[in-house]
Design a protein around this motif. Structure first.
Motif, mmCIF file in Angstrom:
data_model
loop_
_atom_site.group_PDB
_atom_site.id
_atom_site.type_symbol
_atom_site.label_atom_id
_atom_site.label_comp_id
_atom_site.label_asym_id
_atom_site.label_seq_id
_atom_site.Cartn_x
_atom_site.Cartn_y
_atom_site.Cartn_z
ATOM 1 N N GLY A 158 -6.175 6.807 -4.322
ATOM 2 C CA GLY A 158 -6.193 5.537 -3.608
ATOM 3 C C GLY A 158 -7.213 4.552 -4.116
ATOM 4 O O GLY A 158 -8.306 4.467 -3.589
ATOM 5 N N VAL A 159 -6.866 3.816 -5.163
ATOM 6 C CA VAL A 159 -7.746 2.739 -5.579
ATOM 7 C C VAL A 159 -6.956 1.433 -5.469
ATOM 8 O O VAL A 159 -6.788 0.913 -4.376
ATOM 9 N N HIS A 160 -6.383 0.946 -6.574
ATOM 10 C CA HIS A 160 -5.775 -0.391 -6.493
ATOM 11 C C HIS A 160 -4.270 -0.378 -6.279
ATOM 12 O O HIS A 160 -3.723 -1.273 -5.667
ATOM 13 N N GLY A 161 -3.606 0.608 -6.823
ATOM 14 C CA GLY A 161 -2.164 0.671 -6.627
ATOM 15 C C GLY A 161 -1.880 1.234 -5.250
ATOM 16 O O GLY A 161 -2.802 1.468 -4.455
ATOM 17 N N PRO A 162 -0.575 1.456 -4.934
ATOM 18 C CA PRO A 162 -0.240 2.029 -3.630
ATOM 19 C C PRO A 162 -1.035 3.317 -3.388
ATOM 20 O O PRO A 162 -1.094 4.189 -4.241
ATOM 21 N N ARG A 163 -1.610 3.406 -2.185
ATOM 22 C CA ARG A 163 -2.397 4.599 -1.891
ATOM 23 C C ARG A 163 -1.514 5.748 -1.432
ATOM 24 O O ARG A 163 -1.953 6.879 -1.392
ATOM 25 N N ASP A 221 0.806 -1.223 0.000
ATOM 26 C CA ASP A 221 0.000 0.000 0.000
ATOM 27 C C ASP A 221 0.839 1.274 0.000
ATOM 28 O O ASP A 221 0.327 2.354 -0.289
ATOM 29 N N VAL A 254 -10.010 11.232 -6.833
ATOM 30 C CA VAL A 254 -9.884 10.627 -5.510
ATOM 31 C C VAL A 254 -8.623 9.779 -5.534
ATOM 32 O O VAL A 254 -8.429 8.978 -6.442
ATOM 33 N N PRO A 286 0.034 8.862 -6.496
ATOM 34 C CA PRO A 286 -0.547 7.590 -6.063
ATOM 35 C C PRO A 286 -1.707 7.209 -6.963
ATOM 36 O O PRO A 286 -2.206 8.027 -7.728
ATOM 37 N N SER A 287 -2.114 5.956 -6.865
ATOM 38 C CA SER A 287 -3.288 5.462 -7.562
ATOM 39 C C SER A 287 -4.452 6.437 -7.378
ATOM 40 O O SER A 287 -4.651 6.970 -6.294
ATOM 41 N N ALA A 288 -5.197 6.666 -8.437
ATOM 42 C CA ALA A 288 -6.285 7.650 -8.341
ATOM 43 C C ALA A 288 -7.402 7.272 -9.293
ATOM 44 O O ALA A 288 -7.216 6.471 -10.203
ATOM 45 N N THR A 289 -8.554 7.861 -9.059
ATOM 46 C CA THR A 289 -9.651 7.677 -10.004
ATOM 47 C C THR A 289 -10.452 8.971 -10.087
ATOM 48 O O THR A 289 -10.490 9.745 -9.135
ATOM 49 N N SER A 290 -11.042 9.184 -11.224
ATOM 50 C CA SER A 290 -11.980 10.305 -11.378
ATOM 51 C C SER A 290 -13.325 9.772 -11.832
ATOM 52 O O SER A 290 -14.106 10.478 -12.454
#
Lengths: 200, 493
Positions: free
Chosen positions: A186-191, A139, A184, A173-177
């Motif tokens: 923190g999804v699947h990769g290191p947060r 993480d 935002v 870090p991992s992100a999503t829109s």
């Protein structure tokens, strides 16, 4: 005819007009991608932080302390072979399974280069960086980048990289829109991505 | 089986339903507004943006002009690096290849990277028919899959869903697909992303096979590129033993160096970021790292049809960024479902008729008209596709395809009548007199600028006034006014 023959024949028939292949003007490769007067390493640090990665700058003698601080007491730390850095208590990767990796809290690696234009670190997964799963499943990723590894732009990075090696370009870090196009982290990769930038 | 676009009504009918959905319009306006602003900021940072667009277009055009050669180079490079290359003429063949690889390995589930090509070929349903579960791992795709819904955007397939709807879908549907959502789940996007992380982690850890697409395929080195944000792509590309990538023929670029254009253009156009969080590249099999069995399916499925049209060929430059959707006034109000395809928006309105052909499917034929031709799509396209020009080109092709129809469309009849009336001075003068009478009979209501217009006509005029005003014809034609005021055609005073 096989699908391969059919598709190739269809392409050749479609190109029966023998279109010209336009020339590509590569002048863009000589232009500076950075804002006027920007310092490459400073801008890199700024743009990495812009995507909510944490950036620590230190000198070579301070590196071990800086990495320990970045790990923030994470109990189970993983390092790849060839890290060339003492991380007390860390496990060295020896073909750990994905489930094994999932039980670890943090990983410390080096990188192949950094890109100032975009705040990106590029891993090519050789010694010191580890195979791809290492920097994916835990993480927290603490990544050590030397100032002399930072290049100005994407153009410089592409020119310097070996395409045959697997690459992972990491920008924050991992992100999503995906929910209402709000970013935002923190999804699947290191947060958490922590870049330790070694000056000088 | 998931829902499909098959059997949907043509765009004008579907759009009417979508426009009546105020929540949908709110969600879309919010999301497209956000992304437009982000894109504009990061594009403004790149001083030579216009030049980069032009050069990227040139790279794509040059590649398409020698597509057969580049694909053969790609095939050879991939094979040399341990990948197995398959060719597929259409969706069914591509799906069969993926199913066969799954069958060979005895797997009954695969994890999927978000991929337009696999959406286009309906892979999930094809695999389900063979008893293989395909789990979408991109957050938006997961929302669509769990909600038994259809994608409505290229980048964010669940753009039509607000956070409260996402929470409801997760709460009610996650349990049936694996790890349930936490019972106290709120509609905070960070919490929703966290729920997806937990739900999918167990799938990533146990998956033996993954299916992906590719944003680019480098001919010279056999390097495939996947650009993503969440890390679900990395999970799929790294952890399973077997990886199958379905790649459209047009994804090939000649050299790795060519990526220095596309990796600058794509993230800024797509998510409005300087760079997306994760980009993965791999060239066949890397011993000891990632999948040790790698397949690549090169997919035609209509691309050679598009390639055969010299005017429409530049459509194949598209790198699926979705910038044209986000700026389109029609897309923003109607959303993606009304386009009846996984490719909505301006690019979909051009690409679908290109890939499928025109003249047979009413939905496809309706798409080139789903535009005001305002030109915003063409302005933002990172590979400089002339979308407004191509929309007109597609309209021409649709009209041409229907010229021999036994029952001509009302537009064709109206045009024929107009040609007859306007083609002769005497007939035109009669028509002017008739329209003048109509203009005196109908008052209409006032429009800005003093013009009067009718908002309602009885059938068949209602087909027009249902969506537009009809300007009231002037009571006196120009020619009548000229004569009445004593101006003589010869003197021009």
């Amino acid at each position: 005819m096989s699908a391969r023959d059919d598709v190739l024949a269809a392409i050749r028939a479609a190109l029966a007009d023998r279109p010209d292949a336009p020339e590509v003007d590569r002048a863009y490769r000589t232009r500076d991608p950075l804002p006027p007067g920007a310092d490459v390493v400073d801008l890199f640090a700024e743009r990495v932080a812009d995507y909510r990665a944490t950036v620590t700058r230190c000198t070579a003698p301070e590196l071990e302390t800086a990495v320990a601080a970045a790990l923030d007491g994470a109990p189970r730390v993983l390092v790849p072979d060839g890290l060339d850095l003492e991380v007390p208590g860390a496990v060295v990767d020896a073909d750990l399974s994905a489930t094994d990796l999932d039980a670890l809290d943090a990983v410390v690696t080096r990188a192949t280069l950094g890109i100032a234009e975009t705040g990106t670190i590029v891993l090519t997964h050789g010694p010191g960086e580890g195979r791809r799963a290492l920097t994916l499943v835990p993480d927290v990723h603490v990544c050590v980048v030397r100032a002399d590894q930072v290049v100005p732009g994407v153009v410089d990075a592409v020119a310097a990289l070996d395409p045959v090696r697997p690459q992972t370009w990491v920008s924050g870090p991992s992100a999503t829109s995906d929910i209402e196009l709000d970013r935002v982290e923190g999804v699947h990769g290191p947060r958490r991505l922590h870049v330790v930038l070694v000056d000088g | 089986m998931g829902r499909t676009f098959v059997g949907m009504p043509p765009f004008p009918t579907a759009a009417r339903t979508a426009l009546a959905d105020t929540r949908l319009r709110h969600n879309l306006a919010h999301a497209t507004g956000t992304i437009r602003a982000k894109r504009a900021t990061v594009v403004a940072e790149v001083e030579d943006w216009e030049d980069l667009r032009g050069q990227a277009a040139a790279v794509k055009d040059a590649t398409l002009a020698r597509l057969d050669e580049h694909l053969l180079t790609l095939e050879a490079s991939l094979t040399a690096r341990g990948a197995t290359v398959h060719w597929a003429r259409d969706a069914a063949e591509a799906c069969a290849v993926v199913a066969e690889v799954a069958r060979t390995h005895g797997v009954d589930e695969v994890v999927k990277v978000k991929s337009m090509a696999t959406q286009e070929i309906g892979l999930n349903d094809a695999l389900a028919a063979q008893g293989i579960a395909a789990w979408e791992t991109d957050l938006a795709e997961l929302i669509v899959q769990l909600g038994d819904d259809l994608p409505s955007h290229i980048l964010v397939p669940a753009i039509h869903r607000g956070r409260a709807e996402v929470r409801d879908i997760f709460r009610t549907r996650m349990a049936a697909a694996g790890r349930p959502a936490p019972t106290d789940l709120t509609d905070d996007p960070a919490e929703l992303a966290g729920a997806a992380r937990l739900h999918l982690r167990e799938k990533f850890l146990r998956a033996r096979m993954a299916v992906s697409g590719a944003n680019f395929a480098v001919a010279e080195t056999g390097t495939l590129v996947v650009v993503e944000s969440e890390g679900n792509g990395r999970m799929c590309l790294t952890l399973p033993e077997v990886l199958v990538s379905v790649v459209g023929l047009e994804k090939v670029v000649p050299t790795f160096a060519d990526l220095d254009l596309f990796l600058r253009l794509l993230p800024r156009s797509s998510t409005g970021e300087r760079m997306n969080p994760y980009t993965s590249t791999w060239s066949g099999v890397t011993p000891g790292d990632g999948p040790q069995e790698v397949h690549v399916v090169l997919l035609d499925n209509g691309r050679t049809r598009a390639l055969a049209d010299p005017v429409g060929r530049p459509t194949l430059r598209c790198i699926r960024c979705s910038a044209c959707l986000n700026v389109c006034p029609v897309y923003e109000r109607v959303g993606g479902h009304a386009y009846g395809s996984v490719y909505p928006g301006p690019i979909g309105a051009v690409l679908n008729p290109m890939l499928r052909g025109v003249g047979t499917d009413p939905v496809t034929d309706s798409l080139p008209y789903a535009s005001t031709l305002c030109g915003a799509c063409g302005d933002v396209c990172p590979v400089a596709i002339d979308l407004p020009g191509l929309l007109v080109h597609e309209r021409i092709r649709v009209v041409d395809a229907h010229r021999a129809d036994p029952r001509p469309k009302p537009e064709a009849l109206a045009m024929r009548a107009a040609a007859w009336a306007l083609g002769d001075a005497r007939r035109m003068s009669l028509a002017e007199r008739a329209s003048g009478l109509a203009g005196r009979a109908w008052r209409g209501r006032g429009m800005p600028g003093g013009r009067r217009a009718l908002s309602w006509l009885p059938f068949p005029g209602s087909r027009w006034t249902g969506a537009r005003d009809l300007p009231v014809p002037p009571a006196e034609s120009f020619r009548a006014w000229w004569r009445r005021t004593g101006r003589d055609e010869g003197t021009g005073r």
